[in-house]
Design a protein around this motif. Structure first.
Motif, PDB file in Angstrom:
ATOM      1  N   ALA A 181      19.922  13.298 120.680  1.00 25.44           N
ATOM      2  CA  ALA A 181      19.946  14.727 120.109  1.00 25.44           C
ATOM      3  C   ALA A 181      18.425  15.360 120.108  1.00 25.44           C
ATOM      4  CB  ALA A 181      20.539  14.951 118.755  1.00 25.44           C
ATOM      5  N   LEU A 182      18.281  16.716 120.553  1.00 27.19           N
ATOM      6  CA  LEU A 182      16.848  17.271 120.783  1.00 27.19           C
ATOM      7  C   LEU A 182      16.701  17.762 119.275  1.00 27.19           C
ATOM      8  CD1 LEU A 182      17.312  18.561 124.406  1.00 27.19           C
ATOM      9  CD2 LEU A 182      15.947  16.501 123.717  1.00 27.19           C
ATOM     10  N   THR A 183      15.432  17.386 118.916  1.00 27.89           N
ATOM     11  CA  THR A 183      15.034  18.141 117.565  1.00 27.89           C
ATOM     12  C   THR A 183      14.229  19.290 117.925  1.00 27.89           C
ATOM     13  OG1 THR A 183      12.782  17.117 117.717  1.00 27.89           O
ATOM     14  CG2 THR A 183      14.789  15.835 116.613  1.00 27.89           C
ATOM     15  N   ILE A 184      13.932  20.286 116.957  1.00 31.27           N
ATOM     16  CA  ILE A 184      13.215  21.616 116.990  1.00 31.27           C
ATOM     17  C   ILE A 184      11.682  21.346 117.707  1.00 31.27           C
ATOM     18  CG2 ILE A 184      12.354  23.549 115.556  1.00 31.27           C
ATOM     19  CD1 ILE A 184      15.644  23.236 116.228  1.00 31.27           C
TER      20      ILE A 184
ATOM     21  N   ASP B  37      18.551  18.661 112.104  1.00 25.40           N
ATOM     22  CA  ASP B  37      17.288  19.268 112.218  1.00 25.40           C
ATOM     23  C   ASP B  37      17.225  20.730 112.176  1.00 25.40           C
ATOM     24  OD1 ASP B  37      14.454  18.392 112.305  1.00 25.40           O
ATOM     25  OD2 ASP B  37      14.575  19.407 114.308  1.00 25.40           O
ATOM     26  N   ALA B  38      18.232  21.464 112.813  1.00 22.79           N
ATOM     27  CA  ALA B  38      18.049  22.772 113.142  1.00 22.79           C
ATOM     28  C   ALA B  38      18.498  23.586 111.910  1.00 22.79           C
ATOM     29  CB  ALA B  38      19.094  23.248 114.236  1.00 22.79           C
TER      30      ALA B  38
ATOM     31  N   LEU C   5      15.558  25.564 111.091  1.00 19.52           N
ATOM     32  CA  LEU C   5      15.477  27.030 111.349  1.00 19.52           C
ATOM     33  C   LEU C   5      16.210  27.672 110.422  1.00 19.52           C
ATOM     34  CD1 LEU C   5      16.680  26.354 115.209  1.00 19.52           C
ATOM     35  CD2 LEU C   5      14.428  26.920 114.400  1.00 19.52           C
ATOM     36  N   PHE C   6      17.539  27.302 110.182  1.00 19.70           N
ATOM     37  CA  PHE C   6      18.241  28.254 109.192  1.00 19.70           C
ATOM     38  C   PHE C   6      17.942  28.026 107.934  1.00 19.70           C
ATOM     39  CE2 PHE C   6      20.922  27.128 112.941  1.00 19.70           C
ATOM     40  CZ  PHE C   6      20.925  28.189 113.560  1.00 19.70           C
ATOM     41  N   GLY C   7      17.458  26.874 107.233  1.00 16.98           N
ATOM     42  CA  GLY C   7      16.950  26.710 105.792  1.00 16.98           C
ATOM     43  C   GLY C   7      16.039  28.007 105.421  1.00 16.98           C
ATOM     44  N   PRO C   8      14.963  28.199 106.145  1.00 17.17           N
ATOM     45  CA  PRO C   8      13.996  29.447 105.772  1.00 17.17           C
ATOM     46  C   PRO C   8      14.771  30.580 105.669  1.00 17.17           C
ATOM     47  CG  PRO C   8      13.130  27.954 107.458  1.00 17.17           C
ATOM     48  CD  PRO C   8      14.375  27.474 107.385  1.00 17.17           C
TER      49      PRO C   8
END
Length: 87
Positions: free
Chosen positions: A6-9, A48-49, A53-56
């Protein structure tokens, strides 16, 4: 646990930088990407996404409309990552 490559950010950011650089090089005509193990890649690392990405966006102290704008800008960045692979 097997993450199936799986590709991390961070990896997507690096892929974007590398492919953007390579697409500007006239002598580069083909780029091959290879994965290890049973799968090339499962795709984006959703854990990770979600965190990076979505957490902030979810925790931003802004009204819904401004969060929507943040999400739209994020979508543009992620689309640029994918588009860099095509160029």
């Amino acid at each position: 646990a097997d993450r199936a490559n799986a590709l991390t950010i961070g990896m997507w950011e690096e892929i974007y930088q590398i492919f953007t650089y390579l697409s500007a090089q006239d002598h580069v005509r083909v780029v091959l990407m290879k994965g290890e193990g049973k799968h090339f890649s499962a795709g984006i690392d959703l854990m990770d996404a979600t965190e990076k990405l979505f957490g902030p966006i979810a925790t931003a102290d802004k009204e819904v409309g401004r969060k929507g704008i943040m999400l739209l800008r994020l979508a543009k960045v992620v689309q640029d990552w994918f588009s860099a692979l095509e160029d």
